[in-house]
Design a protein around this motif. Structure first.
Motif, mmCIF file in Angstrom:
data_model
loop_
_atom_site.group_PDB
_atom_site.id
_atom_site.type_symbol
_atom_site.label_atom_id
_atom_site.label_comp_id
_atom_site.label_asym_id
_atom_site.label_seq_id
_atom_site.Cartn_x
_atom_site.Cartn_y
_atom_site.Cartn_z
ATOM 1 N N VAL A 230 -26.054 -32.105 -18.046
ATOM 2 C CA VAL A 230 -26.240 -32.640 -19.402
ATOM 3 C C VAL A 230 -25.136 -32.099 -20.323
ATOM 4 N N MET A 231 -24.866 -30.789 -20.184
ATOM 5 C CA MET A 231 -23.860 -30.153 -21.043
ATOM 6 C C MET A 231 -22.480 -30.796 -20.879
ATOM 7 N N LYS A 232 -22.134 -31.149 -19.641
ATOM 8 C CA LYS A 232 -20.836 -31.773 -19.349
ATOM 9 C C LYS A 232 -20.667 -33.059 -20.168
ATOM 10 N N GLN A 233 -21.731 -33.857 -20.202
ATOM 11 C CA GLN A 233 -21.687 -35.115 -20.963
ATOM 12 C C GLN A 233 -21.542 -34.829 -22.461
ATOM 13 N N LEU A 234 -22.259 -33.808 -22.920
ATOM 14 C CA LEU A 234 -22.201 -33.467 -24.349
ATOM 15 C C LEU A 234 -20.796 -33.012 -24.742
ATOM 16 N N ILE A 235 -20.182 -32.195 -23.871
ATOM 17 C CA ILE A 235 -18.824 -31.690 -24.167
ATOM 18 C C ILE A 235 -17.840 -32.862 -24.224
ATOM 19 N N LEU A 236 -17.940 -33.776 -23.268
ATOM 20 C CA LEU A 236 -17.022 -34.928 -23.249
ATOM 21 C C LEU A 236 -17.208 -35.787 -24.504
ATOM 22 N N LYS A 237 -18.463 -35.932 -24.927
ATOM 23 C CA LYS A 237 -18.731 -36.732 -26.132
ATOM 24 C C LYS A 237 -18.136 -36.050 -27.373
ATOM 25 N N GLU A 238 -18.278 -34.712 -27.423
ATOM 26 C CA GLU A 238 -17.738 -33.978 -28.578
ATOM 27 C C GLU A 238 -16.202 -34.018 -28.577
ATOM 28 N N ILE A 239 -15.593 -33.952 -27.388
ATOM 29 C CA ILE A 239 -14.128 -34.048 -27.321
ATOM 30 C C ILE A 239 -13.692 -35.395 -27.890
ATOM 31 N N ASP A 240 -14.431 -36.429 -27.547
ATOM 32 C CA ASP A 240 -14.112 -37.766 -28.046
ATOM 33 C C ASP A 240 -14.273 -37.824 -29.570
ATOM 34 N N ASP A 241 -15.398 -37.290 -30.066
ATOM 35 C CA ASP A 241 -15.673 -37.358 -31.520
ATOM 36 C C ASP A 241 -14.751 -36.450 -32.331
ATOM 37 N N LEU A 242 -14.613 -35.200 -31.875
ATOM 38 C CA LEU A 242 -13.938 -34.198 -32.716
ATOM 39 C C LEU A 242 -12.434 -34.132 -32.479
ATOM 40 N N ILE A 243 -11.990 -34.295 -31.239
ATOM 41 C CA ILE A 243 -10.565 -34.132 -30.923
ATOM 42 C C ILE A 243 -9.850 -35.489 -30.917
ATOM 43 N N ILE A 244 -10.274 -36.363 -30.033
ATOM 44 C CA ILE A 244 -9.602 -37.673 -29.931
ATOM 45 C C ILE A 244 -9.741 -38.436 -31.252
ATOM 46 N N GLY A 245 -10.939 -38.354 -31.846
ATOM 47 C CA GLY A 245 -11.193 -39.069 -33.096
ATOM 48 C C GLY A 245 -10.374 -38.553 -34.276
ATOM 49 N N SER A 246 -9.799 -37.376 -34.140
ATOM 50 C CA SER A 246 -9.014 -36.806 -35.253
ATOM 51 C C SER A 246 -7.517 -37.059 -35.095
ATOM 52 N N LEU A 247 -7.102 -37.509 -33.932
ATOM 53 C CA LEU A 247 -5.658 -37.616 -33.669
ATOM 54 C C LEU A 247 -4.949 -38.552 -34.649
ATOM 55 N N GLY A 248 -5.583 -39.663 -34.978
ATOM 56 C CA GLY A 248 -4.961 -40.650 -35.870
ATOM 57 C C GLY A 248 -4.619 -40.051 -37.223
ATOM 58 N N ILE A 249 -5.608 -39.441 -37.863
ATOM 59 C CA ILE A 249 -5.393 -38.892 -39.211
ATOM 60 C C ILE A 249 -4.409 -37.710 -39.157
ATOM 61 N N VAL A 250 -4.495 -36.904 -38.090
ATOM 62 C CA VAL A 250 -3.591 -35.754 -37.942
ATOM 63 C C VAL A 250 -2.150 -36.269 -37.793
ATOM 64 N N ALA A 251 -1.961 -37.287 -36.968
ATOM 65 C CA ALA A 251 -0.619 -37.837 -36.741
ATOM 66 C C ALA A 251 -0.056 -38.401 -38.044
ATOM 67 N N GLY B 91 -12.605 -30.885 -43.745
ATOM 68 C CA GLY B 91 -13.153 -32.049 -44.441
ATOM 69 C C GLY B 91 -13.610 -33.114 -43.463
ATOM 70 N N LYS B 92 -12.790 -33.386 -42.472
ATOM 71 C CA LYS B 92 -13.122 -34.486 -41.551
ATOM 72 C C LYS B 92 -14.169 -34.057 -40.508
ATOM 73 N N VAL B 93 -13.788 -33.094 -39.680
ATOM 74 C CA VAL B 93 -14.666 -32.662 -38.578
ATOM 75 C C VAL B 93 -15.860 -31.853 -39.111
ATOM 76 N N GLY B 94 -15.589 -30.951 -40.073
ATOM 77 C CA GLY B 94 -16.645 -30.081 -40.596
ATOM 78 C C GLY B 94 -17.763 -30.880 -41.248
ATOM 79 N N SER B 95 -17.394 -31.850 -42.086
ATOM 80 C CA SER B 95 -18.426 -32.665 -42.743
ATOM 81 C C SER B 95 -19.203 -33.463 -41.714
ATOM 82 N N PHE B 96 -18.506 -33.954 -40.698
ATOM 83 C CA PHE B 96 -19.181 -34.729 -39.639
ATOM 84 C C PHE B 96 -20.213 -33.851 -38.918
#
Lengths: 255, 245
Positions: free
Chosen positions: B26-47, B98-103
């Motif tokens: 279960v944890m593996k799925q949660l980590i992958l989901k968080e990577i998608d939300d917090l890391i991949i999802g932030s790349l656009g604004i960071v770039a 602001g982005k990840v923390g508020s989320f």
């Protein structure tokens, strides 16, 4: 069976539960009733282990919860199903994933075994076609039925429901009450329901515990509630004209 | 005294986060989901932010050099130092607060308000491990985001420098390579890892321990952003003093 002995709970100076003694039997629908602020929710949360209490004991089939090790407490909790007032479905998961969640967390079943069990319980609560819906796409009544399905999917020994009819129309409330009663009898679960709903009291209340100002004021069955002369109970239960007439008719019928 | 209580609760939360681990499947799925939300999802604004701020740093530096004795490659040098030492690790972390923390605060806070956290606890699941630990692990990839920010910041500076006519591409690249201290990268990534820990835990604390309803979720998100930023700024000062002085 759940036995409660001399339960006391305070928040700071506010003494909420004042020496509650009662027992909830297996295979029966037990109701906790009382006015808002009487301590019902605190009592339910103590039973669930969400609140610690200062004095007294709660025993699940003879095992006193506060004296158990963390592993033993976890085993008891894995046998508890809970239906929250607002359903508390995980809104990032589909209905199917919500129901499958306890199986994923606590069993070593294969994917197909889990799927079969989820299909079975969703069919049992009349939601056979709702697998892929998100909780936000389901009506209040559907959400309650999903919550019941999630609560019973892992075959719990104890089922707790916090105001399962709140926010539902009378017809859906009856469906939910009947479902809880059927499941309780079918699986021989110890069910404890926290309710304000007098229809539920009259329909499924095999044992009723009435709380007032943190004390257990009265307990009995739905039949006893017609005959009781406890003023606090009659003032609460028969506050509506309709229930006053129902009581009068019941007493007249029985002379 | 109240702040001491909050601080104690925060450290107890961190300790609790590592106890009673959730089933690995279960944890593996949660980590992958968080990577998608917090890391991949932030790349656009960071770039986007990194590229344009890199450009602005270059223009500002170039416009402030009017002495003909100062070599043109200083523009590239100053941009590199600003981006690597401060902009990418620190100011990008404040933007991420602001982005990840508020989320994080609003998602955990909503779970608290709608009794989803109680539902986890009743089932015997360590809700802190289930909710916060995957965020902590996924944010350990945060240095990867900051590396991209560094690269795009310097690239943005190059684009602004060349297309604005402030210096030649050769001068800029020479400046970027000039007097490079590898420890500065280590300093930046040490800061980044510590800020990643703050980004995962401070907003989680504000969401997990919030009380009230929908309005309070909004208030908790704002408070979380303020405190995450304050902690990042204070730690930035302390780490700079410790590592560079």
């Amino acid at each position: 069976m759940i036995e409660v002995k001399n339960l006391h709970k305070s928040f700071g100076d506010a003494h909420i539960l004042k020496g509650i003694n009662t027992a909830f039997e297996k295979g029966k629908t037990n109701l906790i009733i009382g006015q808002s602020g009487s301590g019902k929710t605190v009592f339910l949360k103590c039973l669930l282990g969400l609140f610690n209490y200062e004095q007294g004991s709660i025993a699940y089939d003879g095992k006193i919860f506060s004296k158990l090790s963390e592993d033993e407490k976890r085993d008891i909790r894995a046998q508890i199903g809970m239906v929250f007032q607002g359903s508390a479905l995980f809104d990032s998961m589909t209905i199917e994933e919500n129901v499958m969640f306890p199986l994923k967390m606590f069993t070593k079943q294969s994917k197909s075994e889990m799927q079969d069990r989820v299909d079975f319980v969703l069919k049992r609560v009349n939601l056979a076609d709702a697998h892929k819906k998100m909780p936000s796409e389901a009506s209040g009544g559907m959400q309650k039925r999903v919550a019941i399905a999630r609560a019973i999917v892992n075959k719990p020994k104890y089922l707790f429901c916090d105001e399962p009819n709140s926010g539902l129309d009378p017809k859906t409330s009856i469906v939910i009450d009947d479902l809880i009663k059927e499941i309780t009898e079918e699986y021989q679960i110890t069910t404890v329901i926290n309710s304000h709903d007098m229809n539920s009291v009259m329909q499924i209340g095999e044992k009723i515990v009435f709380l007032k100002n943190g004390y257990k004021e009265w307990e009995g069955s739905r039949y006893d509630i017609f005959k009781t002369d406890n003023k606090a109970v009659t003032d609460f239960v028969y506050s509506s004209e309709l229930f006053k007439k129902v009581r009068q008719m019941y007493l007249e019928e029985r002379g | 005294m109240l702040y001491l209580h909050y601080l104690g609760t925060y450290f107890l939360m961190i300790a609790e986060m590592f106890k009673k681990p959730t089933k690995w499947s279960v944890m593996k799925q949660l980590i992958l989901k968080e990577i998608d939300d917090l890391i991949i999802g932030s790349l656009g604004i960071v770039a986007f932010i990194s590229f344009f701020v890199g450009g602005v740093v270059t223009i500002q530096t170039a416009l402030n050099i009017d002495n003909p004795l100062i070599p043109k490659n200083l523009v590239g040098f100053a941009t590199r130092q600003s981006i690597i030492l401060e902009f990418a690790p620190t100011f990008m972390s404040i933007i991420m607060a602001g982005k990840v923390g508020s989320f994080i605060t609003s998602s955990i806070g909503t779970m608290r308000v709608t009794e989803q956290i109680d539902a986890l606890e009743v089932m015997g699941i360590n809700s802190l491990n289930y909710l916060v630990f995957p965020k902590f692990i996924s944010l350990m990839l945060y240095p990867f985001v900051i590396s991209i920010s560094m690269f795009l910041g310097i690239l943005g500076g190059l684009a602004a420098c060349v297309y604005g006519g402030y210096a030649s591409m050769g001068d800029y690249i020479e400046g970027v390579q000039l007097d490079f201290t590898p420890f500065h990268m280590a300093y930046a990534f040490i800061k980044t890892l510590i800020f990643a820990f703050i980004l995962a835990t401070v907003p989680s604390y504000h969401g997990y321990y919030m009380k009230g309803g929908a309005l309070e979720v909004g208030k908790a998100s704002t408070t979380s952003f303020v405190w995450t930023s304050v902690v990042i700024i204070v730690l930035n000062y302390l780490l700079t003093q410790l590592l560079l002085s």
